[in-house]
Design a protein around this motif. Structure first.
Motif, PDB file in Angstrom:
ATOM      1  N   VAL A 117      -4.865   8.144   3.121  1.00  0.00           N
ATOM      2  CA  VAL A 117      -5.039   7.754   1.718  1.00  0.00           C
ATOM      3  C   VAL A 117      -3.903   6.848   1.261  1.00  0.00           C
ATOM      4  O   VAL A 117      -2.722   7.149   1.460  1.00  0.00           O
ATOM      5  N   ALA A 118      -4.289   5.726   0.645  1.00  0.00           N
ATOM      6  CA  ALA A 118      -3.322   4.744   0.153  1.00  0.00           C
ATOM      7  C   ALA A 118      -3.904   4.030  -1.056  1.00  0.00           C
ATOM      8  O   ALA A 118      -5.117   3.990  -1.246  1.00  0.00           O
ATOM      9  N   THR A 119      -3.026   3.463  -1.864  1.00  0.00           N
ATOM     10  CA  THR A 119      -3.450   2.597  -2.956  1.00  0.00           C
ATOM     11  C   THR A 119      -2.544   1.382  -2.965  1.00  0.00           C
ATOM     12  O   THR A 119      -1.378   1.462  -2.595  1.00  0.00           O
ATOM     13  N   GLY A 121       8.724   3.970   5.393  1.00  0.00           N
ATOM     14  CA  GLY A 121       8.441   5.256   4.751  1.00  0.00           C
ATOM     15  C   GLY A 121       6.976   5.356   4.359  1.00  0.00           C
ATOM     16  O   GLY A 121       6.093   5.168   5.188  1.00  0.00           O
ATOM     17  N   ARG A 122       6.730   5.592   3.062  1.00  0.00           N
ATOM     18  CA  ARG A 122       5.349   5.714   2.576  1.00  0.00           C
ATOM     19  C   ARG A 122       4.861   4.418   1.932  1.00  0.00           C
ATOM     20  O   ARG A 122       3.962   4.424   1.099  1.00  0.00           O
ATOM     21  N   ALA A 123       5.435   3.287   2.349  1.00  0.00           N
ATOM     22  CA  ALA A 123       5.010   1.985   1.835  1.00  0.00           C
ATOM     23  C   ALA A 123       4.666   1.067   2.996  1.00  0.00           C
ATOM     24  O   ALA A 123       5.420   0.967   3.961  1.00  0.00           O
ATOM     25  N   VAL A 124       3.517   0.400   2.869  1.00  0.00           N
ATOM     26  CA  VAL A 124       3.111  -0.598   3.856  1.00  0.00           C
ATOM     27  C   VAL A 124       3.114  -1.946   3.152  1.00  0.00           C
ATOM     28  O   VAL A 124       2.381  -2.150   2.184  1.00  0.00           O
ATOM     29  N   GLU A 137      -5.697   2.350   5.220  1.00  0.00           N
ATOM     30  CA  GLU A 137      -6.253   3.694   5.083  1.00  0.00           C
ATOM     31  C   GLU A 137      -6.936   4.168   6.361  1.00  0.00           C
ATOM     32  O   GLU A 137      -6.874   5.349   6.694  1.00  0.00           O
ATOM     33  N   LYS A 138      -7.574   3.264   7.048  1.00  0.00           N
ATOM     34  CA  LYS A 138      -8.273   3.632   8.283  1.00  0.00           C
ATOM     35  C   LYS A 138      -7.292   4.206   9.305  1.00  0.00           C
ATOM     36  O   LYS A 138      -7.631   5.138  10.028  1.00  0.00           O
ATOM     37  N   SER A 196       0.866  -1.175   0.000  1.00  0.00           N
ATOM     38  CA  SER A 196       0.000   0.000   0.000  1.00  0.00           C
ATOM     39  C   SER A 196       0.902   1.225   0.000  1.00  0.00           C
ATOM     40  O   SER A 196       1.715   1.405   0.911  1.00  0.00           O
ATOM     41  N   PHE A 197       0.787   2.037  -1.048  1.00  0.00           N
ATOM     42  CA  PHE A 197       1.541   3.279  -1.138  1.00  0.00           C
ATOM     43  C   PHE A 197       0.735   4.371  -0.442  1.00  0.00           C
ATOM     44  O   PHE A 197      -0.450   4.539  -0.717  1.00  0.00           O
TER      45      PHE A 197
END
Length: 175
Positions: free
Chosen positions: A157-159, A130-133, A152-153, A102-103
């Motif tokens: 915001v993630a994709t 960082g900004r990656a899960v 996201e919860k 998830s970015f």
């Protein structure tokens, strides 16, 4: 001119959120940006532009996508180096099950990261870099409780992309 890779959130998932690749390319080229390429029809786009601010690039893309698609398209932008780092993180985990990334639009605080990572179990592991899960799952994605919706919860915001797509993009656009 710098190169960027954008990940569009929640497109081509149903009858009402269709945004074909040719329209994505037209929207990005409409901003005057060049060398625009897409990868499969899930919202992965590479481009060159003179802007340096990630927030300004994301805002410009989101405005263009809203105009071309007719709906909001949250967008997360990374540099090729950032995407290579995400792929390298994935390799360091050595997971052999389902692996999704998830970015995130924004880098999360340590406290929020800890809360998400504490939800890990033997069946589902979340690791944030960082900004990656990184979501590493033994069962299928649709049976998991650690999904992009859970990310996201807690983190905003993630994709989400599977690791196969991430690796393909690194090979194709970051070499």
């Amino acid at each position: 001119m710098p190169t960027y890779i954008a990940f569009l959130r929640a497109i081509n998932l149903g009858a009402h959120r269709k945004f074909p690749k040719d329209r994505i390319v037209a929207a990005v080229e409409g901003l005057g940006w060049t060398d625009v390429r897409t990868h499969i029809n899930t919202g992965n786009v590479r481009f060159d532009c003179s802007l340096r601010s990630r927030a300004r690039i994301e805002a410009a893309l989101e405005g263009a996508f809203r105009e071309y698609a007719g709906f909001e398209v949250p967008t997360i932008v990374l540099t090729p180096a950032e995407l290579r780092d995400v792929a390298a993180q994935a390799e360091s985990f050595g997971h052999d099950g389902g692996h999704y990334v998830s970015f995130l639009k924004d880098e999360p605080s340590e406290a929020v990261v800890r809360l998400l990572e504490e939800r890990s179990s033997a069946e589902e592991v979340a690791k944030v870099g960082g900004r990656a899960v990184h979501l590493m799952l033994r069962e299928g994605y649709h049976q998991a409780r650690l999904t992009n919706a859970a990310v996201e919860k807690q983190l905003g915001v993630a994709t989400n992309r599977n690791i196969t797509v991430v690796r393909a993009l690194v090979e194709k656009w970051c070499s």
